[in-house]
Design a protein around this motif. Structure first.
Motif, short mmCIF file in Angstrom:
data_model
loop_
_atom_site.label_atom_id
_atom_site.label_comp_id
_atom_site.label_asym_id
_atom_site.label_seq_id
_atom_site.Cartn_x
_atom_site.Cartn_y
_atom_site.Cartn_z
N GLY A 100 -10.27 -10.57 -3.42
CA GLY A 100 -9.15 -9.63 -3.53
C GLY A 100 -9.69 -8.23 -3.79
N GLY A 101 -8.92 -7.24 -3.31
CA GLY A 101 -9.32 -5.85 -3.53
C GLY A 101 -9.50 -5.56 -5.02
N GLN A 102 -8.69 -6.23 -5.81
CA GLN A 102 -8.75 -6.02 -7.26
C GLN A 102 -10.16 -6.28 -7.80
OE1 GLN A 102 -5.71 -5.64 -9.07
NE2 GLN A 102 -6.16 -6.40 -11.09
N ILE A 105 -12.42 -3.30 -7.19
CA ILE A 105 -12.24 -2.20 -8.15
C ILE A 105 -12.94 -2.56 -9.47
CG2 ILE A 105 -10.55 -0.80 -9.40
CD1 ILE A 105 -8.47 -1.79 -7.24
N TYR A 126 -2.01 2.99 -9.34
CA TYR A 126 -1.86 1.54 -9.36
C TYR A 126 -2.12 1.05 -10.78
CZ TYR A 126 -3.25 -3.31 -8.24
OH TYR A 126 -3.37 -4.68 -8.18
N TYR A 168 -10.50 7.41 -8.36
CA TYR A 168 -9.83 6.29 -7.68
C TYR A 168 -8.58 6.81 -6.95
CZ TYR A 168 -6.88 2.19 -7.05
OH TYR A 168 -6.06 1.24 -6.50
N VAL A 170 -5.54 5.79 -3.82
CA VAL A 170 -4.89 4.92 -2.82
C VAL A 170 -4.38 5.86 -1.71
CG1 VAL A 170 -3.13 3.16 -2.39
CG2 VAL A 170 -4.20 3.33 -4.64
N ASN A 175 0.63 2.67 -3.92
CA ASN A 175 1.26 1.95 -5.00
C ASN A 175 1.02 2.79 -6.24
OD1 ASN A 175 2.08 0.19 -6.93
ND2 ASN A 175 0.64 -1.45 -6.45
N ASP A 203 -9.00 2.94 -2.06
CA ASP A 203 -8.45 1.58 -2.12
C ASP A 203 -7.28 1.48 -1.13
OD1 ASP A 203 -7.71 -0.95 -2.90
OD2 ASP A 203 -6.61 -0.28 -4.69
N TYR A 206 -2.83 -1.21 2.02
CA TYR A 206 -1.54 -1.09 2.73
C TYR A 206 -1.63 -0.40 4.09
CZ TYR A 206 0.18 -2.25 -1.87
OH TYR A 206 0.40 -2.89 -3.07
N SER A 233 -8.08 -5.21 1.72
CA SER A 233 -7.72 -6.56 1.32
C SER A 233 -6.86 -7.20 2.41
CB SER A 233 -6.91 -6.43 0.03
OG SER A 233 -6.17 -7.59 -0.22
N LYS A 236 -1.93 -8.23 1.84
CA LYS A 236 -0.64 -7.80 2.39
C LYS A 236 -0.57 -8.03 3.90
CE LYS A 236 -0.50 -6.52 -1.71
NZ LYS A 236 0.24 -6.31 -2.88
N ARG A 243 -7.01 -14.56 -1.56
CA ARG A 243 -7.91 -13.74 -2.38
C ARG A 243 -9.15 -13.29 -1.60
NH1 ARG A 243 -5.33 -11.52 -4.49
NH2 ARG A 243 -6.75 -10.71 -6.06
C1 LIG Z 1 -3.21 -0.32 -4.65
C2 LIG Z 1 -3.61 -1.75 -4.79
N1 LIG Z 1 -4.90 -2.06 -4.86
C3 LIG Z 1 -5.32 -3.33 -4.98
C4 LIG Z 1 -4.40 -4.36 -5.05
C5 LIG Z 1 -4.93 -5.75 -5.29
O1 LIG Z 1 -4.81 -6.52 -4.21
P1 LIG Z 1 -5.59 -7.89 -4.04
O2 LIG Z 1 -4.53 -8.93 -3.96
O3 LIG Z 1 -6.34 -7.72 -2.78
O4 LIG Z 1 -6.47 -8.07 -5.22
C6 LIG Z 1 -3.03 -4.10 -4.98
C7 LIG Z 1 -2.07 -5.18 -5.08
O5 LIG Z 1 -0.91 -5.04 -5.21
C8 LIG Z 1 -2.63 -2.75 -4.84
O6 LIG Z 1 -1.35 -2.40 -4.80
#
Ligand SMILES: Cc1ncc(COP(=O)(O)O)c(C=O)c1O
Length: 391
Positions: A100-102, A105, A126, A168, A170, A175, A203, A206, A233, A236, A243
């Motif tokens: 996951g992108g999370q 980060i 975010y 950081y 987006v 978001n 990041d 979207y 990621s 979405k 993940r």
């Molecule tokens: C801006 C942003 N970055 C990262 C994520 C994390 O996404 P992932 O499910 O890929 O960890 C989200 C998820 O809502 C997000 O809104």
């Protein structure tokens, strides 16, 4: 027993959205709170088909330990895929598959930051980034979003003032605000990063979810010498529970992140990576996105027109060209935060905007998600909200 928790976590409260999930199990609740893709867009049949095929043809590969950096066919296909946002000329050594992108980060913060370091974030940003920053005892400082998501003058001012370890951003349908950076802003961010020698995390979960306007090149596409780290990621665009995400960066950064990842989860689940690889290499990812765009466009339009029709005149909102969120603000200072409990009691949930501000301001703002409710629920939910805020 009195547990002696680490200093790092003693004063941590849960991520506000994860906490809200607890009240959402109520069947009557209409939720504009999460950031989930529409249930009808989740491609269960294709996931099953690809999983069957992979477990039949490559059973050992799918179930054995694999490389921390990621399943090689996926690193290669994902790199080809991101060339559509101008990320070109990179090899597998520049790519790290993340859970996951999370995780991307989190690994960036872990790799670069010491306790007490400052990071710069959009104000608002975010909220999970603020949460991750707190787990590393960092100090997030907000810079102004301006019209399109980054005010370059304020970014530069804050870099001079705070000497951040990382910035950081987006870039697309952010978001929480739904804003998208203009082309000139993207170029300017790279100029600033080069001038002050600061690393920028771009990041971009979207970017593909665009239902109006034209796609724009990534910030990373203007990066000449490794100042920008691109994270994306498939949460979405395919399904969040797989993940699977990607980080593209200078190979020195990727190497350090991979070493940190070894200690965290060894590797991202190979079967999930290989399923994502199939989605990319067969073009199913794009077919799925093409099917989901009209659904998101319609839901966004219904929410926008319902907000205009029912909410008080002091409520203003963004009009996103993609993504999953609308950002609302009460120009008369009405506190969205103060009304949150009442909203939940009346079976409608949103996220109070202050959770997205590094300094905790923004009581008069809220984030509304439209992707995961039905069109009928969107209208009913906005009417419920309006009844509360018109009181
Ligand atoms: C801006 C942003 N970055 C990262 C994520 C994390 O996404 P992932 O499910 O890929 O960890 C989200 C998820 O809502 C997000 O809104």
């Amino acid at each position: 027993m009195e547990y002696q928790f680490a200093e790092r976590v003693k004063n941590l409260s849960g991520n506000a959205i994860r906490e809200i999930f607890k009240v959402l199990s109520d069947k009557e609740m209409i939720s504009f709170a999460g950031g989930m893709p529409a249930a009808e867009c989740l491609p269960a049949a294709k996931v099953k088909e690809f999983a069957d095929e992979l477990l039949t043809t490559l059973p050992v590969k799918m179930l054995q330990y694999g490389e921390t950096e990621g399943y090689m066919p996926l690193r290669e296909s994902f790199l080809k895929y991101v060339s559509n946002v101008g990320i070109k000329g990179y090899t597998a050594d520049n790519a790290l598959i993340v859970s996951g992108g999370q995780q991307g980060i989190d690994l960036m913060f872990k790799t670069f930051c010491e306790k007490g370091d400052k990071i710069l974030v959009q104000n608002p940003t975010y909220l999970a980034v603020l949460h991750i920053a707190r787990t590393y005892q960092l100090q997030p400082v907000g810079f102004d979003c301006g019209e399109d998501g980054v005010d370059p003058d304020d970014l530069e001012r804050k870099i001079r003032e705070h000497h951040p370890k990382l910035v950081y951003i987006v870039p697309n349908f952010s978001n929480p605000t739904g804003k998208t950076l203009r082309l000139e802003t993207r170029k300017k961010i790279v100029e600033i990063a080069e001038k002050y020698d600061v690393v920028v995390i771009e990041d971009d979960p979207y970017g593909r979810i665009r239902y109006a306007g034209e796609h724009l090149p990534s910030i990373k596409s203007f990066d000449q010498d490794g100042h920008v780290v691109y994270i994306t990621s498939t949460s979405k665009t395919i399904a969040p529970a797989l993940r699977v995400g990607l980080t593209v960066a200078d190979e020195k950064i990727i190497r350090k992140m991979a070493i940190c990842k070894q200690a965290v989860d060894v590797q991202t689940v190979t079967l999930a990576q290989a399923i994502v690889e199939k989605f990319i290499s067969t073009g199913e990812i794009d077919k799925g996105i093409a099917r989901s765009l009209p659904i998101y466009k319609k839901k966004a339009e219904i929410m926008l027109s319902s907000l205009d029709e029912y909410m008080p005149s002091s409520f203003v909102h963004t009009v996103p060209e993609g993504g999953l969120f609308i950002w609302g603000e009460f120009t008369d200072g009405t506190s969205a935060k103060a009304k949150f409990r009442e909203a939940v009691e009346n079976k409608v949930a949103f996220v109070s905007g202050n959770d997205f501000f590094a300094d905790g301001s923004g009581d008069n703002t809220m984030r509304l998600n439209f992707s995961n409710a039905t069109p009928e629920q969107i209208v009913t939910g906005v009417k419920r909200l309006a009844a509360i805020f018109r009181k």
